[in-house]
Write a protein that holds these residues in place. Sequence first.
Motif, PDB file in Angstrom:
ATOM      1  N   LEU A 223       0.828  -1.210   0.000  1.00  0.00           N
ATOM      2  CA  LEU A 223       0.000   0.000   0.000  1.00  0.00           C
ATOM      3  C   LEU A 223       0.859   1.255   0.000  1.00  0.00           C
ATOM      4  O   LEU A 223       0.533   2.241  -0.673  1.00  0.00           O
ATOM      5  N   ILE A 224       1.950   1.227   0.750  1.00  0.00           N
ATOM      6  CA  ILE A 224       2.821   2.396   0.818  1.00  0.00           C
ATOM      7  C   ILE A 224       3.530   2.630  -0.506  1.00  0.00           C
ATOM      8  O   ILE A 224       3.566   3.748  -1.033  1.00  0.00           O
ATOM      9  N   MET A 225       4.092   1.574  -1.083  1.00  0.00           N
ATOM     10  CA  MET A 225       4.903   1.720  -2.286  1.00  0.00           C
ATOM     11  C   MET A 225       4.079   1.940  -3.544  1.00  0.00           C
ATOM     12  O   MET A 225       4.610   2.454  -4.543  1.00  0.00           O
ATOM     13  N   ASN A 226       2.814   1.556  -3.527  1.00  0.00           N
ATOM     14  CA  ASN A 226       1.974   1.683  -4.725  1.00  0.00           C
ATOM     15  C   ASN A 226       0.807   2.639  -4.522  1.00  0.00           C
ATOM     16  O   ASN A 226      -0.131   2.642  -5.313  1.00  0.00           O
ATOM     17  N   GLY A 238       0.628   2.445   6.692  1.00  0.00           N
ATOM     18  CA  GLY A 238       1.176   2.562   8.034  1.00  0.00           C
ATOM     19  C   GLY A 238       0.319   1.862   9.075  1.00  0.00           C
ATOM     20  O   GLY A 238       0.838   1.210   9.989  1.00  0.00           O
ATOM     21  N   VAL A 239      -1.007   1.979   8.940  1.00  0.00           N
ATOM     22  CA  VAL A 239      -1.905   1.286   9.868  1.00  0.00           C
ATOM     23  C   VAL A 239      -1.751  -0.228   9.726  1.00  0.00           C
ATOM     24  O   VAL A 239      -1.758  -0.962  10.719  1.00  0.00           O
ATOM     25  N   ALA A 240      -1.612  -0.708   8.487  1.00  0.00           N
ATOM     26  CA  ALA A 240      -1.434  -2.143   8.271  1.00  0.00           C
ATOM     27  C   ALA A 240      -0.133  -2.636   8.901  1.00  0.00           C
ATOM     28  O   ALA A 240      -0.100  -3.708   9.520  1.00  0.00           O
ATOM     29  N   VAL A 314       3.123   6.988  10.609  1.00  0.00           N
ATOM     30  CA  VAL A 314       1.838   6.480  11.101  1.00  0.00           C
ATOM     31  C   VAL A 314       2.028   5.148  11.817  1.00  0.00           C
ATOM     32  O   VAL A 314       1.444   4.910  12.889  1.00  0.00           O
ATOM     33  N   ALA A 315       2.849   4.272  11.260  1.00  0.00           N
ATOM     34  CA  ALA A 315       3.115   2.990  11.908  1.00  0.00           C
ATOM     35  C   ALA A 315       3.736   3.187  13.276  1.00  0.00           C
ATOM     36  O   ALA A 315       3.362   2.523  14.251  1.00  0.00           O
TER      37      ALA A 315
END
Length: 333
Positions: A223-226, A238-240, A314-315
Amino acid sequence: MSNTIYILFGLCLAALLLMVFERRVYRLIIYTGIFSLIMAGIYLFLGSPDVAMAEAAIGAFSVIFFIVVAEKYYRKYKKNRQLAAEGKEEKKHMEKPAKSFSWGNAIFGLLFVGGIAFLFLHFSPSMEAREYTTYLRDQFLVNAGHDVGGQNVIGAILMGYRIYDTLFEALLLVMAVTAVTQLSFFGDYAVKQGTQSVVKKDKVAFYSIRIISPLILIFGIYLIMNGHISAGGGFQGGVAVAAFFVCRYLIHNIYDLPVKKILSMEEIVFFALAVFTVLTVFIAPAVLQYETLRSETFQTIQLVSANALVGIKVACGFFVIFYRYIAVERTFE
């Protein structure tokens, strides 16, 4: 407007009714997750996949968080009952908190939420009738790819047109995490050992979490990279990633994780995000040519870097909130 949206809102109100009148904590947590899932479906139906994904991610994380909080409370309540039975603690310390349910408050809340939902449905503009102006939306759709880059217009808005909003939202999260650490009654940031989660006693839950947790981490990184070319981004990713560490807490000994260092990392990453914003918004246009700024390579690097910084921050924030209030303080249960 399609009847589907009315069905979804009807299910949403039904979930709210269950949440209002349910007195059992674990079922209330489940109903909260169902409500979040329905809201994610509403956002998706209304054409906001990024908002839907954020709602689903926050809903999943909060459900896990509340389950562990409830486990912590009932563990403490059970321990107090045992001590009271042995005469080591006064009975008043093991009594359940007084009920705060009020029919008046419940009816008022339902009428208020129902009224808001009715007004939203009644005054929502029809897509066929074109009863509203689409100028700003059209400008974003037409120009976002050229001005900011990527294919995700929501990501282009958050990391390009409204990067300052994103920066101040990140600052608010830093302040919230700092407040959590200051308000916590336990003074230290780390402990060597503590109480483990009871999920290890359930083999099905234990092995299910062990199997799914690596997939959650991979999905968060994806999710972060795409986030610039598909639904997702730094916040959802970040939540994941934070959810992965929550799963790690449930199945492993987590007291080797340095909470204070993670808190410092969040502050450093926020500072890096601020510097990165200044470099890309002010300095880059002054020193780079227009063709370079609008090149696909430069825009991709800019968006991926911004999403990565937001995701790490966020993480770290969710990590500190969870471990500070749940993991570290469980050592004295």
